[in-house]
Each structure stands twice: as C-alpha cells, then as structure tokens.
Write a protein that holds these residues in place. Sequence first.
Motif, mmCIF file in Angstrom:
data_model
loop_
_atom_site.group_PDB
_atom_site.id
_atom_site.type_symbol
_atom_site.label_atom_id
_atom_site.label_comp_id
_atom_site.label_asym_id
_atom_site.label_seq_id
_atom_site.Cartn_x
_atom_site.Cartn_y
_atom_site.Cartn_z
ATOM 1 N N MET A 1 0.875 -1.173 0.000
ATOM 2 C CA MET A 1 0.000 0.000 0.000
ATOM 3 C C MET A 1 0.916 1.228 0.000
ATOM 4 O O MET A 1 1.620 1.465 0.993
ATOM 5 C CB MET A 1 -0.902 -0.037 1.236
ATOM 6 N N SER B 1 1.119 3.578 3.069
ATOM 7 C CA SER B 1 1.122 2.994 4.419
ATOM 8 C C SER B 1 2.521 2.683 4.934
ATOM 9 O O SER B 1 3.372 2.142 4.216
ATOM 10 C CB SER B 1 0.272 1.710 4.398
ATOM 11 N N ASN C 1 3.367 0.425 7.126
ATOM 12 C CA ASN C 1 3.649 -1.011 7.226
ATOM 13 C C ASN C 1 4.208 -1.558 5.918
ATOM 14 O O ASN C 1 5.082 -2.430 5.926
ATOM 15 C CB ASN C 1 2.384 -1.771 7.641
ATOM 16 N N LEU D 1 -7.112 -3.568 -4.125
ATOM 17 C CA LEU D 1 -7.153 -4.150 -2.768
ATOM 18 C C LEU D 1 -8.296 -5.165 -2.667
ATOM 19 O O LEU D 1 -8.106 -6.285 -2.159
ATOM 20 C CB LEU D 1 -7.325 -3.036 -1.720
ATOM 21 N N ARG E 1 -7.878 -9.212 -2.022
ATOM 22 C CA ARG E 1 -8.557 -9.898 -0.905
ATOM 23 C C ARG E 1 -9.388 -11.062 -1.429
ATOM 24 O O ARG E 1 -9.340 -12.165 -0.878
ATOM 25 C CB ARG E 1 -9.473 -8.913 -0.181
ATOM 26 N N LYS F 1 -4.952 -7.741 4.790
ATOM 27 C CA LYS F 1 -4.265 -6.452 4.924
ATOM 28 C C LYS F 1 -2.974 -6.469 4.132
ATOM 29 O O LYS F 1 -2.379 -7.529 3.900
ATOM 30 C CB LYS F 1 -3.913 -6.195 6.399
ATOM 31 N N ALA F 2 -2.507 -5.267 3.766
ATOM 32 C CA ALA F 2 -1.201 -5.113 3.135
ATOM 33 C C ALA F 2 -0.203 -4.654 4.206
ATOM 34 O O ALA F 2 -0.604 -3.934 5.133
ATOM 35 C CB ALA F 2 -1.282 -4.080 2.024
ATOM 36 N N PRO F 3 1.066 -5.069 4.099
ATOM 37 C CA PRO F 3 1.650 -5.806 2.984
ATOM 38 C C PRO F 3 1.505 -7.318 3.131
ATOM 39 O O PRO F 3 1.219 -7.827 4.208
ATOM 40 C CB PRO F 3 3.133 -5.421 3.087
ATOM 41 N N GLU G 1 1.946 -9.877 7.357
ATOM 42 C CA GLU G 1 2.514 -9.152 8.506
ATOM 43 C C GLU G 1 3.880 -8.531 8.163
ATOM 44 O O GLU G 1 4.875 -9.241 7.960
ATOM 45 C CB GLU G 1 2.638 -10.036 9.754
ATOM 46 N N SER G 2 3.905 -7.200 8.214
ATOM 47 C CA SER G 2 5.102 -6.465 7.808
ATOM 48 C C SER G 2 6.358 -6.911 8.556
ATOM 49 O O SER G 2 7.418 -7.094 7.937
ATOM 50 C CB SER G 2 4.880 -4.963 8.011
ATOM 51 N N GLN H 1 4.316 -3.043 17.054
ATOM 52 C CA GLN H 1 2.986 -3.504 16.651
ATOM 53 C C GLN H 1 1.958 -3.399 17.769
ATOM 54 O O GLN H 1 0.816 -3.051 17.518
ATOM 55 C CB GLN H 1 3.065 -4.948 16.143
ATOM 56 N N GLU I 1 2.258 1.455 16.831
ATOM 57 C CA GLU I 1 1.488 1.540 15.587
ATOM 58 C C GLU I 1 0.021 1.888 15.857
ATOM 59 O O GLU I 1 -0.578 2.690 15.153
ATOM 60 C CB GLU I 1 1.610 0.217 14.821
ATOM 61 N N TYR J 1 6.709 4.713 10.754
ATOM 62 C CA TYR J 1 5.665 5.625 11.239
ATOM 63 C C TYR J 1 6.214 6.762 12.090
ATOM 64 O O TYR J 1 5.524 7.760 12.304
ATOM 65 C CB TYR J 1 4.604 4.856 12.031
HETATM 66 N N1 LIG Z 1 -0.079 -5.760 11.514
HETATM 67 C C1 LIG Z 1 -0.199 -5.627 10.101
HETATM 68 C C2 LIG Z 1 -1.076 -4.430 9.803
HETATM 69 C C3 LIG Z 1 -1.442 -4.371 8.341
HETATM 70 C C4 LIG Z 1 -2.445 -3.250 8.083
HETATM 71 O O1 LIG Z 1 -3.176 -2.807 8.966
HETATM 72 N N2 LIG Z 1 -2.471 -2.807 6.823
HETATM 73 C C5 LIG Z 1 -3.342 -1.724 6.471
HETATM 74 C C6 LIG Z 1 -2.523 -0.577 5.885
HETATM 75 S S1 LIG Z 1 -1.385 0.030 7.100
HETATM 76 C C7 LIG Z 1 -4.352 -2.170 5.434
HETATM 77 O O2 LIG Z 1 -4.147 -3.108 4.702
HETATM 78 N N3 LIG Z 1 -5.474 -1.435 5.376
HETATM 79 C C8 LIG Z 1 -6.483 -1.638 4.387
HETATM 80 C C9 LIG Z 1 -7.823 -1.834 4.995
HETATM 81 O O3 LIG Z 1 -7.900 -2.219 6.159
HETATM 82 O O4 LIG Z 1 -8.789 -1.623 4.258
HETATM 83 C C10 LIG Z 1 1.189 -5.463 9.460
HETATM 84 O O5 LIG Z 1 2.097 -4.969 10.161
HETATM 85 O O6 LIG Z 1 1.389 -5.847 8.313
#
Ligand SMILES: N[C@@H](CCC(=O)N[C@@H](CS)C(=O)NCC(=O)O)C(=O)O
Length: 207
Positions: free
Chosen positions: A6, A9, A11, A39, A43, A52-54, A66-67, A99, A103, A166
């Motif tokens: 993303m 983002s 992460n 996205l 999914r 979620k990304a990445p 998980e990043s 995390q 975050e 971040y």
């Molecule tokens: N703990 C996860 C968090 C991943 C996360 O929250 N990704 C967010 C972007 S920071 C995402 O995919 N958001 C899209 C959504 O929820 O629609 C990591 O570190 O990868």
Amino acid sequence: MILYSMPSSGNSYKVRLLLALLGRRDVSLINVEAQSDALTRARQDHRLPFGKAPALMLEDGTLLPESNAILCYLGEGSQFVPADPVERAQMLGWMFWEQNQHEGVIAVRAALRTYPHRRAQATPDHMADLLARGHDLLKVMETHLLQHDWLTGTGPTLADICLFAYTHSAGDRGGFDMTRFPGIRAWIDRIVRLDGFEGLEGSRGQS
Ligand SMILES: N[C@@H](CCC(=O)N[C@@H](CS)C(=O)NCC(=O)O)C(=O)O
C-alpha cells in the motif's frame, strides 16, 4: 517475488525501505491502495492472507503476511539482523512493541488525519487521547535514543527500519510535536543517510 504494497502505508513502506537498503530490485510491487479495486481483488483472490497489506508472495506461491514477519524473512542473514542472540531478541522486542503499542497510536492518529473514509472516527476526544499517548510512546524511544545511536547494538537493525516507518512522519502526518524529541530527530537523520535509503514517496509498482 511479489510484494503487495500500500503506497501510503508505513507497514508497507518498512518492507520497501528494507528492500531498498538491501539493494534488491528482484521483488515486483503490486500496489493495493486503501479502498481501491486492486485491494478488493487481492482480498477476493486470497493474496492477502489476513486481508491487509503488505503481503509477500514467494517464488513458489507461498504468501507471507505481517510487515514485521516479512522484514524478518527478507532480512535473514543480512547486516540488519544481529548475530548475537541477546541483540536479536532486543531487536524483536522493539518490533513487537511497534505492533502492540506504537502503531496503534502513532499510525492510527496519522490515518485518521489522512484518509477521508476514517475521518468520522477523528473525534476531538479521541484525537487528544491519541496525541497524549503518542507523546508518551515517543518518549520511550527518545529516552533510549538520547543514549544510543540505534535501537539495539552498534548499527541499524530491522528494529530501526520498522520503527522509522511511522516515526519519521509522526510530526507531519500524525500532528505530534517532534521538537520535544531531539534524540529521535538525530536518529531519523542517521537512517536517511544510510546507503540506498528510499523515502515513503519513492514507491514504484503497478496496481
Ligand atoms: N499488523 C499488520 C497491519 C497491516 C495493516 O493494517 N495494513 C493496512 C494498511 S497500514 C491495510 O491493509 N489497510 C487496508 C484496509 O484495512 O482496508 C502489518 O504490520 O502488516
């Protein structure tokens, strides 16, 4: 390998930053911005195991979510993972803290100020609470970084790359008062000067 990333983002940025610092150009990027069709498709096709990304797809199709887990995979054997078990555990300690504490406050406040679809959650009370808690968390880093150049050991590790994502934008995007934290600002300058450094905006890739 393919990184589902993303662009806006932190992460995802922490993984892109590690790739840049390692000089790796062999990982393709697919951009999946928040609320985008890309996205949704990723999914639906189960290319984001936790939604979620990445996520990193390996050559054999294995998917890593998980990043920070992706950082550990890509950083294996590099100068960013200490050989000493105690330093490695300290590195992981900062990454778990990122995390489960940092975050959820620093990144969340930035997201509430940045993404239109999240603005409804940005009530004055919630934003004030995140601001106070964020300053307390940044103080934890500041206390350490006034005494040390890096979060663990004598050089940058995955912990620095992870927390940079971040923290470097906490002032502009999160509205935190970074003038209180000279130790963090000096650490940010040290990271920006690392060979191969790439900023958040330097993202490449296709949607
Ligand atoms: N703990 C996860 C968090 C991943 C996360 O929250 N990704 C967010 C972007 S920071 C995402 O995919 N958001 C899209 C959504 O929820 O629609 C990591 O570190 O990868």
